[in-house]
Motif scaffolding. Structure first.
Motif, PDB file in Angstrom:
ATOM      1  N   ARG A 207       0.837  -1.211   0.000  1.00 21.88           N
ATOM      2  CA  ARG A 207       0.000   0.000   0.000  1.00 21.88           C
ATOM      3  C   ARG A 207       0.867   1.254   0.000  1.00 21.88           C
ATOM      4  N   LYS A 208       1.947   1.209   0.774  1.00 26.44           N
ATOM      5  CA  LYS A 208       2.841   2.378   0.809  1.00 26.44           C
ATOM      6  C   LYS A 208       3.424   2.638  -0.578  1.00 26.44           C
ATOM      7  N   GLN A 209       3.788   1.542  -1.285  1.00 25.65           N
ATOM      8  CA  GLN A 209       4.328   1.704  -2.640  1.00 25.65           C
ATOM      9  C   GLN A 209       3.264   2.299  -3.568  1.00 25.65           C
ATOM     10  N   THR A 210       2.035   1.811  -3.429  1.00 21.96           N
ATOM     11  CA  THR A 210       0.929   2.348  -4.228  1.00 21.96           C
ATOM     12  C   THR A 210       0.760   3.843  -3.937  1.00 21.96           C
ATOM     13  N   MET A 211       0.824   4.191  -2.665  1.00 21.86           N
ATOM     14  CA  MET A 211       0.670   5.596  -2.260  1.00 21.86           C
ATOM     15  C   MET A 211       1.787   6.463  -2.840  1.00 21.86           C
ATOM     16  N   GLU A 212       2.999   5.909  -2.887  1.00 22.64           N
ATOM     17  CA  GLU A 212       4.116   6.687  -3.435  1.00 22.64           C
ATOM     18  C   GLU A 212       3.875   7.049  -4.898  1.00 22.64           C
ATOM     19  N   VAL A 213       3.322   6.102  -5.644  1.00 27.57           N
ATOM     20  CA  VAL A 213       3.019   6.384  -7.060  1.00 27.57           C
ATOM     21  C   VAL A 213       1.965   7.490  -7.135  1.00 27.57           C
ATOM     22  N   ILE A 214       0.962   7.395  -6.281  1.00 32.49           N
ATOM     23  CA  ILE A 214      -0.110   8.397  -6.282  1.00 32.49           C
ATOM     24  C   ILE A 214       0.440   9.776  -5.905  1.00 32.49           C
ATOM     25  N   VAL A 215       1.352   9.803  -4.942  1.00 32.32           N
ATOM     26  CA  VAL A 215       1.961  11.082  -4.544  1.00 32.32           C
ATOM     27  C   VAL A 215       2.671  11.711  -5.743  1.00 32.32           C
ATOM     28  N   LYS A 294       3.545   9.271   3.037  1.00 29.91           N
ATOM     29  CA  LYS A 294       2.661   9.988   3.969  1.00 29.91           C
ATOM     30  C   LYS A 294       1.975  11.179   3.304  1.00 29.91           C
ATOM     31  N   ALA A 295       2.617  11.731   2.267  1.00 24.78           N
ATOM     32  CA  ALA A 295       2.014  12.872   1.562  1.00 24.78           C
ATOM     33  C   ALA A 295       0.689  12.474   0.903  1.00 24.78           C
ATOM     34  N   TYR A 296       0.485  11.179   0.739  1.00 23.87           N
ATOM     35  CA  TYR A 296      -0.798  10.680   0.205  1.00 23.87           C
ATOM     36  C   TYR A 296      -1.959  11.190   1.063  1.00 23.87           C
ATOM     37  N   PHE A 297      -1.732  11.217   2.373  1.00 25.16           N
ATOM     38  CA  PHE A 297      -2.819  11.601   3.290  1.00 25.16           C
ATOM     39  C   PHE A 297      -3.048  13.114   3.309  1.00 25.16           C
ATOM     40  N   ASP A 298      -2.148  13.871   2.650  1.00 25.00           N
ATOM     41  CA  ASP A 298      -2.374  15.321   2.526  1.00 25.00           C
ATOM     42  C   ASP A 298      -3.326  15.647   1.383  1.00 25.00           C
ATOM     43  N   ILE A 299      -3.566  14.678   0.500  1.00 24.75           N
ATOM     44  CA  ILE A 299      -4.542  14.910  -0.571  1.00 24.75           C
ATOM     45  C   ILE A 299      -5.925  14.958   0.086  1.00 24.75           C
ATOM     46  N   PRO A 300      -6.695  16.039  -0.157  1.00 25.78           N
ATOM     47  CA  PRO A 300      -7.991  16.147   0.540  1.00 25.78           C
ATOM     48  C   PRO A 300      -8.941  15.021   0.156  1.00 25.78           C
ATOM     49  N   ASN A 301      -9.777  14.632   1.099  1.00 24.77           N
ATOM     50  CA  ASN A 301     -10.801  13.629   0.823  1.00 24.77           C
ATOM     51  C   ASN A 301     -11.830  14.148  -0.166  1.00 24.77           C
ATOM     52  N   ASN A 302     -12.382  13.234  -0.948  1.00 23.83           N
ATOM     53  CA  ASN A 302     -13.535  13.577  -1.783  1.00 23.83           C
ATOM     54  C   ASN A 302     -14.728  13.900  -0.889  1.00 23.83           C
ATOM     55  N   GLU A 303     -15.387  15.009  -1.186  1.00 28.43           N
ATOM     56  CA  GLU A 303     -16.679  15.293  -0.559  1.00 28.43           C
ATOM     57  C   GLU A 303     -17.715  15.384  -1.676  1.00 28.43           C
ATOM     58  N   LYS A 304     -18.975  15.500  -1.288  1.00 27.90           N
ATOM     59  CA  LYS A 304     -20.023  15.625  -2.314  1.00 27.90           C
ATOM     60  C   LYS A 304     -20.611  17.022  -2.243  1.00 27.90           C
ATOM     61  N   LEU A 305     -19.832  18.013  -2.718  1.00 31.92           N
ATOM     62  CA  LEU A 305     -20.245  19.415  -2.572  1.00 31.92           C
ATOM     63  C   LEU A 305     -20.218  20.157  -3.901  1.00 31.92           C
ATOM     64  N   TYR A 306     -20.297  19.429  -5.008  1.00 34.13           N
ATOM     65  CA  TYR A 306     -20.266  20.089  -6.309  1.00 34.13           C
ATOM     66  C   TYR A 306     -21.473  19.614  -7.120  1.00 34.13           C
TER      67      TYR A 306
END
Ligand SMILES: [Zn+2]
Length: 379
Positions: A207-215, A294-306
């Motif tokens: 999962r950490k490796q997956t997160m690194e790619v996403i970061v 860890k920077a993965y968790f700095d990406i804001p969560n999806n909300e339903k506000l649009y």
């Protein structure tokens, strides 16, 4: 002693911006995309691309894989598991063009081809694509069928997964306009997820490796469309594809392509999706890159506000209300229409929308009257 380090190239946005409008796959356009649209493109690929029939859908449509590259790292990409989610397919064919042509960025392409073998399955759910439905022809959601494998398409995907044994997977989806980036009122043009492998959402090495790619993908996207990237909840879904593939040891990156201002055909979003894919693959190819997961968790969560449309201060059922509208796509005789539907009423001051009508002076007695007006105004 002199040590020579072969430095792998980074994706230069400037060069990519120059390449894209000239060389993207302009034969694929819009939201409604079916197997017949991509077959001629598969036939036209250079001989270095290996195109194979890997099975047939429930309604006997051929499903193909495309393989290219010679490296040890194996990457599997599939699109349109949900038949009406076509942006990933357009981005994937942009990616194929990137590897099929010579250009200023060919150095990157060649490095990736030397280190990676990439296998793509465009439109894994061709029956759903034709019918413009999320599900397959048997009404099965392929993204909840990984254990039961009731759908033939689920077996086809898992067969190729076993055959390739990929280090990384890209699971390409589309999300609705309603998703916003946290509470910052921007649409979530791209959202990511590094799926969990258990209820506890354990941070395994995979999962950490997956997160690194996403970061790395997020870092690139922030430069070209700031604050329009979101992150999905990593709640564990026991029957979801990504969660199970990740659990089996294949690092799986979920990409959800979403709304961009006024881009209802998702042609802008498609470009951003392609950039993200290329960046992610290049990150995987570069041996010596490290990101802080860890920077993965700095990406804001999806909300339903649009929303697609907000009508402010409307007299609705004898009350002053804001009216929130979402379009629902409807396929009629091969043409896709965007039907405005009432989503929510109330004080919508925390919402944003693609179009906001202030002080409209409008008045509706009921939902039927409202939707009749919407149909005239926005169809
Ligand atoms: Zn989906």
């Amino acid at each position: 002693m002199i040590v020579y380090i072969c430095k792998m190239e980074k994706v230069e946005i400037k060069l990519l911006n120059k390449w894209y409008p000239l060389k993207y796959q302009n034969k694929l356009k819009g939201r409604y995309l079916i197997q017949d649209d991509i077959l001629p493109l598969l036939n036209n690929l250079p001989s270095s691309f290996d195109v194979n029939k890997i099975g047939e859908s429930f309604l006997k449509k051929d499903i193909y894989s495309v393989s290219f590259g010679n490296g040890n790292k194996k990457i599997l990409i599939w699109t349109q598991m949900h038949g009406n989610e076509s942006t990933g397919t357009k981005a994937l064919f942009d990616l194929l063009n990137f590897f099929a042509t010579k250009h200023e960025l060919s150095k990157i392409a060649n490095q990736i081809l030397e280190t990676c073998t990439i296998v793509c399955v465009p439109i894994i759910n061709p029956d759903g694509a034709t019918a413009y439905t999320r599900v397959n022809a048997q009404n099965i959601d392929l993204n909840r069928d990984v254990i039961d494998k009731k759908a033939i398409e689920s077996s086809i995907l898992q067969d190729i997964l076993k055959e390739i044994n990929p280090d990384y997977c890209f699971n390409m989806h589309d999300q609705r306009t309603i998703f916003s980036v946290g509470e910052n009122n921007n649409p979530a043009t791209i959202s990511f997820l590094a799926p969990s492998v258990d209820q506890e959402r354990t941070l395994t090495d995979g999962r950490k490796q997956t997160m690194e790619v996403i970061v790395s993908m997020n870092n690139l996207l922030q430069k070209i469309m700031p604050n329009q990237v979101g992150r999905y909840t990593d709640e564990f879904y026991p029957t979801a594809t990504g969660d199970n593939f990740q659990k089996m040891g294949h690092n799986t990156i979920l990409i959800e392509s979403g709304h961009f201002k006024d881009d209802y055909q998702r042609e802008q979003t498609r470009k951003f999706t392609f950039y993200a894919l290329l960046q992610g693959i290049n990150f995987i190819a570069r041996e010596n890159d490290k990101n802080n997961y860890k920077a993965y968790f700095d990406i804001p969560n999806n909300e339903k506000l649009y929303l697609d449309i907000i009508l402010k201060n409307v007299n609705y059922k004898d009350k002053k209300e804001d009216i929130g509208i979402l379009f629902k796509e409807k396929l009629i005789e091969g043409q896709l229409y965007f039907m405005p539907k009432l989503e929510i009423t109330g004080n919508l001051s925390s919402y944003n929308a693609n179009k906001i009508v202030n002080n409209s002076g409008l008045s509706f007695l009921n939902k039927i009257e409202l939707e009749k007006w919407l149909k005239n105004e926005f169809n």
